[in-house]
Design a protein around this motif. Structure first.
Motif, mmCIF file in Angstrom:
data_model
loop_
_atom_site.group_PDB
_atom_site.id
_atom_site.type_symbol
_atom_site.label_atom_id
_atom_site.label_comp_id
_atom_site.label_asym_id
_atom_site.label_seq_id
_atom_site.Cartn_x
_atom_site.Cartn_y
_atom_site.Cartn_z
ATOM 1 N N PRO A 1 0.799 -1.042 -0.038
ATOM 2 C CA PRO A 1 0.184 -0.009 -0.007
ATOM 3 C C PRO A 1 0.939 1.388 0.154
ATOM 4 O O PRO A 1 2.082 1.031 0.433
ATOM 5 N N ASP B 1 0.882 5.769 0.134
ATOM 6 C CA ASP B 1 0.043 7.081 0.518
ATOM 7 C C ASP B 1 -0.119 8.060 -0.818
ATOM 8 O O ASP B 1 0.236 7.419 -1.793
ATOM 9 N N ASP C 1 -4.031 0.920 5.370
ATOM 10 C CA ASP C 1 -5.032 1.361 4.232
ATOM 11 C C ASP C 1 -4.192 2.405 3.467
ATOM 12 O O ASP C 1 -3.805 3.436 3.848
ATOM 13 N N GLU D 1 -5.590 4.272 -3.270
ATOM 14 C CA GLU D 1 -5.961 3.201 -4.622
ATOM 15 C C GLU D 1 -4.730 3.504 -5.671
ATOM 16 O O GLU D 1 -4.686 4.661 -5.896
#
Length: 187
Positions: free
Chosen positions: A26, A28, A39, A42
């Protein structure tokens, strides 16, 4: 078959069978890696073929949203899939987006360097071809990049990517509207 033969964890990094990063981690909004399981923002799909107008529209939306790393990926797709005569144009735009990314990350040496490299590329392309392909304001982008590079170097602090995002195309002229009528005063 061992992990390193099928890709996977090669030397502690997620790689394919040829050793290229899989980019599964993932990230930022500025493309920095986050811990696995966090999290993230995308990712832009890679290898998308867009029309030049779609490229400009999508990149502008990402720049406006403070995601210059993602805009760089859109420009990179155009650079890799577009006609040879336009490769340097799209590569220069990608460099501008990466320069903005690094400047927002606080890289006060690399950010300005990439901004100037991108400015030189789009300036050279516009001198050889045209200054406003697909509505792009290449002279304006080169000026923006040079000014931002100088400011980043002087202040030596990270910038806000959304606030500093350039307009890829000149803003449409403002239409003057008559003022709205005021409601009648009540006694």
């Amino acid at each position: 078959m061992a992990d390193d033969e099928a890709g996977g964890d090669i030397g502690g990094r997620d790689r394919d069978t040829e050793g290229r990063a899989r980019n599964a981690r993932p990230r930022d909004g500025l493309g920095r890696p986050l811990p696995y399981g966090a999290d993230g923002v995308e990712r832009q799909p890679e290898g998308v073929v867009r029309s030049p107008d779609e490229t400009v529209t999508e990149a502008q939306a990402l720049l406006d949203a403070g995601k210059p790393f993602h805009a760089h990926e859109v420009f990179e797709d155009a650079w890799k899939s577009g006609p040879d005569a336009e490769r340097e144009l799209w590569r220069g735009l990608a460099q501008l987006a990466v320069g903005l990314t690094h400047s927002a990350r606080g890289n006060t040496t690399g950010g300005p360097r990439l901004l100037r490299r991108g400015a030189a590329a789009v300036s050279a392309w516009s001198e050889q071809h045209q200054p406003r392909p697909y509505g792009l304001d290449l002279p304006g982008l080169a000026t923006w990049a040079g000014q931002l590079a100088g400011r980043v170097e002087r202040t030596a602090t990270p910038i806000d990517a959304a606030t500093e995002a350039p307009r890829l195309t000149p803003a449409p002229p403002a239409t003057s509207r008559p003022p709205l009528p005021r409601p009648p005063a009540t006694p």
